[in-house]
Design a protein around this motif. Structure first.
Motif, PDB file in Angstrom:
ATOM      1  N   PRO A 177      89.319  -4.946 -65.061  1.00 56.82           N
ATOM      2  CA  PRO A 177      88.644  -3.643 -65.142  1.00 56.82           C
ATOM      3  C   PRO A 177      87.132  -3.716 -65.309  1.00 56.82           C
ATOM      4  O   PRO A 177      86.434  -2.740 -65.008  1.00 56.82           O
ATOM      5  CB  PRO A 177      89.301  -2.979 -66.358  1.00 56.82           C
ATOM      6  CG  PRO A 177      89.915  -4.084 -67.142  1.00 56.82           C
ATOM      7  CD  PRO A 177      90.298  -5.136 -66.160  1.00 56.82           C
ATOM      8  N   ASN A 178      86.608  -4.857 -65.751  1.00 57.27           N
ATOM      9  CA  ASN A 178      85.165  -4.958 -65.956  1.00 57.27           C
ATOM     10  C   ASN A 178      84.459  -5.763 -64.871  1.00 57.27           C
ATOM     11  O   ASN A 178      83.276  -6.090 -64.998  1.00 57.27           O
ATOM     12  CB  ASN A 178      84.863  -5.550 -67.333  1.00 57.27           C
ATOM     13  CG  ASN A 178      85.276  -4.617 -68.438  1.00 57.27           C
ATOM     14  OD1 ASN A 178      86.436  -4.630 -68.868  1.00 57.27           O
ATOM     15  ND2 ASN A 178      84.362  -3.783 -68.887  1.00 57.27           N
ATOM     16  N   LEU A 179      85.186  -6.065 -63.784  1.00 56.88           N
ATOM     17  CA  LEU A 179      84.589  -6.682 -62.607  1.00 56.88           C
ATOM     18  C   LEU A 179      84.844  -5.783 -61.409  1.00 56.88           C
ATOM     19  O   LEU A 179      85.948  -5.269 -61.236  1.00 56.88           O
ATOM     20  CB  LEU A 179      85.186  -8.072 -62.346  1.00 56.88           C
ATOM     21  CG  LEU A 179      85.015  -9.116 -63.444  1.00 56.88           C
ATOM     22  CD1 LEU A 179      85.665 -10.432 -63.020  1.00 56.88           C
ATOM     23  CD2 LEU A 179      83.551  -9.329 -63.803  1.00 56.88           C
ATOM     24  N   HIS A 180      83.825  -5.597 -60.594  1.00 53.95           N
ATOM     25  CA  HIS A 180      83.946  -4.760 -59.401  1.00 53.95           C
ATOM     26  C   HIS A 180      83.708  -5.622 -58.169  1.00 53.95           C
ATOM     27  O   HIS A 180      82.597  -6.115 -57.951  1.00 53.95           O
ATOM     28  CB  HIS A 180      82.925  -3.621 -59.442  1.00 53.95           C
ATOM     29  CG  HIS A 180      82.938  -2.762 -58.221  1.00 53.95           C
ATOM     30  ND1 HIS A 180      81.805  -2.220 -57.666  1.00 53.95           N
ATOM     31  CD2 HIS A 180      83.967  -2.353 -57.422  1.00 53.95           C
ATOM     32  CE1 HIS A 180      82.122  -1.519 -56.602  1.00 53.95           C
ATOM     33  NE2 HIS A 180      83.422  -1.590 -56.432  1.00 53.95           N
ATOM     34  N   LEU A 181      84.756  -5.826 -57.398  1.00 53.42           N
ATOM     35  CA  LEU A 181      84.657  -6.651 -56.199  1.00 53.42           C
ATOM     36  C   LEU A 181      83.916  -5.893 -55.107  1.00 53.42           C
ATOM     37  O   LEU A 181      84.404  -4.892 -54.588  1.00 53.42           O
ATOM     38  CB  LEU A 181      86.046  -7.041 -55.708  1.00 53.42           C
ATOM     39  CG  LEU A 181      86.083  -7.912 -54.434  1.00 53.42           C
ATOM     40  CD1 LEU A 181      85.484  -9.294 -54.709  1.00 53.42           C
ATOM     41  CD2 LEU A 181      87.524  -8.041 -53.916  1.00 53.42           C
ATOM     42  N   ARG A 182      82.739  -6.397 -54.755  1.00 53.87           N
ATOM     43  CA  ARG A 182      81.937  -5.778 -53.698  1.00 53.87           C
ATOM     44  C   ARG A 182      82.123  -6.439 -52.345  1.00 53.87           C
ATOM     45  O   ARG A 182      81.838  -5.828 -51.315  1.00 53.87           O
ATOM     46  CB  ARG A 182      80.455  -5.843 -54.085  1.00 53.87           C
ATOM     47  CG  ARG A 182      80.029  -4.883 -55.179  1.00 53.87           C
ATOM     48  CD  ARG A 182      79.835  -3.477 -54.657  1.00 53.87           C
ATOM     49  NE  ARG A 182      78.926  -3.467 -53.512  1.00 53.87           N
ATOM     50  CZ  ARG A 182      77.597  -3.501 -53.604  1.00 53.87           C
ATOM     51  NH1 ARG A 182      77.012  -3.534 -54.795  1.00 53.87           N
ATOM     52  NH2 ARG A 182      76.848  -3.468 -52.510  1.00 53.87           N
ATOM     53  N   GLY A 183      82.549  -7.739 -52.336  1.00 49.02           N
ATOM     54  CA  GLY A 183      82.688  -8.394 -51.051  1.00 49.02           C
ATOM     55  C   GLY A 183      82.791  -9.892 -51.148  1.00 49.02           C
ATOM     56  O   GLY A 183      83.237 -10.441 -52.162  1.00 49.02           O
TER      57      GLY A 183
END
Length: 229
Positions: free
Chosen positions: A153-159
Protein backbone atom coordinates in the motif's frame (compact mmCIF):
# COMPACT_ATOMS: atom_id res chain seq x y z
CA UNK A 1 25.69 25.18 -23.01
CA UNK A 2 23.11 23.08 -21.14
CA UNK A 3 20.32 25.06 -22.82
CA UNK A 4 21.64 24.36 -26.32
CA UNK A 5 22.18 20.69 -25.58
CA UNK A 6 18.72 20.29 -24.09
CA UNK A 7 17.13 21.92 -27.13
CA UNK A 8 19.03 19.50 -29.40
CA UNK A 9 17.92 16.49 -27.38
CA UNK A 10 14.30 17.62 -27.43
CA UNK A 11 14.59 17.96 -31.20
CA UNK A 12 16.16 14.49 -31.50
CA UNK A 13 13.37 12.99 -29.40
CA UNK A 14 10.68 14.57 -31.55
CA UNK A 15 12.37 13.34 -34.73
CA UNK A 16 12.65 9.82 -33.28
CA UNK A 17 8.94 9.89 -32.43
CA UNK A 18 8.11 11.04 -35.94
CA UNK A 19 10.21 8.29 -37.55
CA UNK A 20 8.44 5.62 -35.52
CA UNK A 21 4.97 7.13 -35.67
CA UNK A 22 4.75 7.64 -31.91
CA UNK A 23 2.84 10.49 -30.32
CA UNK A 24 3.27 10.02 -26.56
CA UNK A 25 5.22 12.47 -24.42
CA UNK A 26 8.81 11.60 -23.53
CA UNK A 27 10.25 12.87 -20.25
CA UNK A 28 13.93 13.81 -20.20
CA UNK A 29 15.74 13.05 -16.94
CA UNK A 30 18.91 15.14 -16.82
CA UNK A 31 21.38 12.79 -15.13
CA UNK A 32 23.41 15.02 -12.83
CA UNK A 33 25.30 12.33 -10.91
CA UNK A 34 28.85 13.34 -10.01
CA UNK A 35 28.20 16.92 -11.12
CA UNK A 36 28.14 19.67 -8.48
CA UNK A 37 24.89 21.07 -7.17
CA UNK A 38 25.69 24.35 -8.89
CA UNK A 39 25.38 22.68 -12.30
CA UNK A 40 21.80 21.63 -11.51
CA UNK A 41 20.98 25.09 -10.23
CA UNK A 42 22.42 26.72 -13.35
CA UNK A 43 20.59 24.26 -15.62
CA UNK A 44 17.31 24.99 -13.88
CA UNK A 45 17.84 28.75 -13.82
CA UNK A 46 18.64 28.94 -17.54
CA UNK A 47 16.07 26.47 -18.90
CA UNK A 48 13.47 25.76 -16.23
CA UNK A 49 14.18 22.04 -16.58
CA UNK A 50 12.93 20.36 -13.42
CA UNK A 51 13.81 16.64 -13.54
CA UNK A 52 17.29 15.39 -12.54
CA UNK A 53 18.67 11.92 -11.89
CA UNK A 54 21.15 10.75 -9.26
CA UNK A 55 22.63 7.31 -8.56
CA UNK A 56 24.70 7.68 -5.38
CA UNK A 57 22.54 7.74 -2.31
CA UNK A 58 24.44 10.22 -0.11
CA UNK A 59 25.15 12.60 -2.98
CA UNK A 60 21.51 12.36 -4.03
CA UNK A 61 20.23 13.01 -0.51
CA UNK A 62 22.47 16.06 -0.11
CA UNK A 63 21.45 17.57 -3.44
CA UNK A 64 17.77 16.85 -2.86
CA UNK A 65 17.84 18.53 0.54
CA UNK A 66 19.44 21.67 -0.89
CA UNK A 67 17.11 21.84 -3.89
CA UNK A 68 13.99 21.45 -1.73
CA UNK A 69 14.98 24.66 0.05
CA UNK A 70 15.98 26.78 -2.94
CA UNK A 71 14.14 25.33 -5.95
CA UNK A 72 11.21 23.33 -4.58
CA UNK A 73 9.70 22.49 -7.97
CA UNK A 74 12.79 20.47 -8.96
CA UNK A 75 12.22 16.70 -8.95
CA UNK A 76 15.12 14.39 -8.13
CA UNK A 77 14.85 10.82 -9.43
CA UNK A 78 16.99 8.08 -7.93
CA UNK A 79 18.28 5.87 -10.74
CA UNK A 80 20.97 3.82 -8.98
CA UNK A 81 20.94 0.60 -7.01
CA UNK A 82 19.60 0.92 -3.46
CA UNK A 83 20.99 -1.33 -0.76
CA UNK A 84 18.47 -2.37 1.86
CA UNK A 85 20.52 -0.72 4.62
CA UNK A 86 20.08 2.63 2.85
CA UNK A 87 16.29 2.49 2.74
CA UNK A 88 16.13 4.16 6.16
CA UNK A 89 17.39 7.40 4.60
CA UNK A 90 14.46 7.65 2.18
CA UNK A 91 11.78 10.17 3.09
CA UNK A 92 10.31 12.54 0.53
CA UNK A 93 13.70 12.87 -1.17
CA UNK A 94 12.83 11.40 -4.56
CA UNK A 95 9.89 11.95 -6.86
CA UNK A 96 10.57 8.57 -8.49
CA UNK A 97 12.83 5.63 -7.66
CA UNK A 98 13.78 3.78 -10.85
CA UNK A 99 15.61 0.81 -9.43
CA UNK A 100 13.48 -1.59 -7.40
CA UNK A 101 14.93 -4.94 -8.39
CA UNK A 102 13.82 -7.50 -5.79
CA UNK A 103 10.97 -8.41 -3.47
CA UNK A 104 13.38 -8.10 -0.53
CA UNK A 105 14.09 -4.46 -1.38
CA UNK A 106 10.40 -3.77 -2.02
CA UNK A 107 9.49 -5.30 1.34
CA UNK A 108 12.04 -3.11 3.15
CA UNK A 109 10.71 -0.06 1.32
CA UNK A 110 7.10 -0.89 2.12
CA UNK A 111 7.80 -1.23 5.85
CA UNK A 112 9.84 1.97 5.84
CA UNK A 113 7.36 4.11 3.92
CA UNK A 114 4.51 2.80 6.04
CA UNK A 115 6.33 4.28 9.05
CA UNK A 116 6.92 7.48 7.07
CA UNK A 117 3.20 7.58 6.20
CA UNK A 118 4.13 8.17 2.57
CA UNK A 119 3.39 6.49 -0.76
CA UNK A 120 6.51 6.29 -2.95
CA UNK A 121 6.41 6.10 -6.76
CA UNK A 122 8.71 3.36 -8.07
CA UNK A 123 9.78 1.55 -11.22
CA UNK A 124 10.81 -2.08 -11.50
CA UNK A 125 14.29 -2.43 -12.96
CA UNK A 126 14.40 -5.32 -15.43
CA UNK A 127 17.68 -6.90 -16.52
CA UNK A 128 16.18 -8.04 -19.78
CA UNK A 129 19.56 -8.84 -21.36
CA UNK A 130 20.69 -10.96 -18.37
CA UNK A 131 23.76 -8.73 -18.20
CA UNK A 132 25.85 -9.77 -15.19
CA UNK A 133 27.18 -6.21 -14.96
CA UNK A 134 23.72 -4.73 -14.43
CA UNK A 135 21.21 -4.89 -11.60
CA UNK A 136 17.60 -5.77 -12.16
CA UNK A 137 15.15 -8.60 -11.90
CA UNK A 138 15.09 -11.19 -14.66
CA UNK A 139 12.51 -10.93 -17.41
CA UNK A 140 10.86 -14.12 -16.20
CA UNK A 141 10.46 -12.73 -12.64
CA UNK A 142 9.41 -9.19 -13.49
CA UNK A 143 5.66 -9.73 -13.32
CA UNK A 144 5.94 -11.47 -9.96
CA UNK A 145 7.85 -8.48 -8.59
CA UNK A 146 5.32 -6.08 -10.09
CA UNK A 147 2.49 -8.01 -8.47
CA UNK A 148 4.27 -7.88 -5.12
CA UNK A 149 4.79 -4.12 -5.35
CA UNK A 150 1.15 -3.62 -6.28
CA UNK A 151 0.24 -5.44 -3.06
CA UNK A 152 2.26 -2.89 -1.04
CA UNK A 153 0.00 0.00 0.00
CA UNK A 154 2.90 2.42 0.43
CA UNK A 155 4.51 1.73 -2.95
CA UNK A 156 3.00 2.93 -6.22
CA UNK A 157 4.13 1.06 -9.31
CA UNK A 158 4.59 3.59 -12.10
CA UNK A 159 6.35 1.39 -14.64
CA UNK A 160 9.52 -0.34 -15.76
CA UNK A 161 13.17 0.63 -16.21
CA UNK A 162 16.07 -1.03 -18.00
CA UNK A 163 19.75 -0.47 -18.71
CA UNK A 164 21.05 -2.20 -21.84
CA UNK A 165 24.51 -3.77 -22.15
CA UNK A 166 27.45 -1.65 -23.23
CA UNK A 167 27.89 -2.09 -26.98
CA UNK A 168 29.79 -0.42 -29.79
CA UNK A 169 26.74 -0.27 -32.06
CA UNK A 170 23.51 0.92 -30.42
CA UNK A 171 21.53 -1.08 -32.95
CA UNK A 172 22.71 -4.21 -31.15
CA UNK A 173 20.49 -3.19 -28.23
CA UNK A 174 17.37 -2.37 -30.23
CA UNK A 175 16.03 -5.88 -29.61
CA UNK A 176 16.12 -5.29 -25.83
CA UNK A 177 14.23 -2.00 -26.14
CA UNK A 178 11.66 -3.78 -28.30
CA UNK A 179 11.25 -6.56 -25.73
CA UNK A 180 10.86 -4.03 -22.92
CA UNK A 181 8.10 -2.24 -24.82
CA UNK A 182 6.30 -5.56 -25.31
CA UNK A 183 6.62 -6.25 -21.58
CA UNK A 184 5.35 -2.75 -20.80
CA UNK A 185 2.33 -3.27 -23.06
CA UNK A 186 1.64 -6.65 -21.47
CA UNK A 187 1.68 -4.99 -18.04
CA UNK A 188 -1.25 -2.85 -19.15
CA UNK A 189 -3.12 -4.89 -21.75
CA UNK A 190 -2.98 -8.28 -20.03
CA UNK A 191 -2.06 -7.66 -16.40
CA UNK A 192 -4.09 -4.46 -16.08
CA UNK A 193 -1.45 -2.54 -14.14
CA UNK A 194 -2.26 0.84 -15.72
CA UNK A 195 1.38 1.96 -15.61
CA UNK A 196 2.62 4.98 -17.56
CA UNK A 197 6.42 5.00 -17.46
CA UNK A 198 8.93 3.04 -19.52
CA UNK A 199 12.36 4.38 -18.56
CA UNK A 200 14.97 3.35 -21.09
CA UNK A 201 17.56 5.12 -23.19
CA UNK A 202 20.66 7.10 -22.22
CA UNK A 203 23.03 9.55 -23.90
CA UNK A 204 24.27 7.12 -26.53
CA UNK A 205 21.03 5.38 -27.42
CA UNK A 206 18.04 7.51 -26.40
CA UNK A 207 16.90 7.99 -30.00
CA UNK A 208 16.68 4.24 -30.58
CA UNK A 209 14.92 3.80 -27.24
CA UNK A 210 12.32 6.44 -28.15
CA UNK A 211 11.77 4.81 -31.53
CA UNK A 212 10.99 1.59 -29.67
CA UNK A 213 8.56 3.21 -27.24
CA UNK A 214 10.45 4.72 -24.31
CA UNK A 215 8.47 7.32 -22.36
CA UNK A 216 11.43 8.47 -20.25
CA UNK A 217 15.11 8.84 -21.17
CA UNK A 218 18.00 9.36 -18.77
CA UNK A 219 20.55 11.66 -20.39
CA UNK A 220 23.72 12.79 -18.64
CA UNK A 221 26.86 13.25 -20.75
CA UNK A 222 24.90 14.58 -23.72
CA UNK A 223 23.56 17.35 -21.46
CA UNK A 224 26.25 18.10 -18.90
CA UNK A 225 29.36 16.92 -20.73
CA UNK A 226 31.99 14.60 -19.27
CA UNK A 227 31.92 14.16 -15.53
CA UNK A 228 34.52 15.83 -13.37
CA UNK A 229 35.17 12.89 -11.01
Amino acid sequence: MFKDRLENIIKDVEEAKKRSGRTHDVTIVAVSKRFPLEDIENAYDTTGHTIYGENRIQEALDKSASLMKTRPDVQVHFIGHIQTNKVKYLKNNFALIHSVDSEKLAEFMQKHFEKEDRVQDVLVQVNIAHDENKSGTGEEDAFQLCDFIRSCPNLHLRGLMMMPPLVDDVEDNRCYFTRMKKMFDKCNDIKGYNIDTLSMGMSGDYQVAVEEGSTMVRVGTALFGHRQY
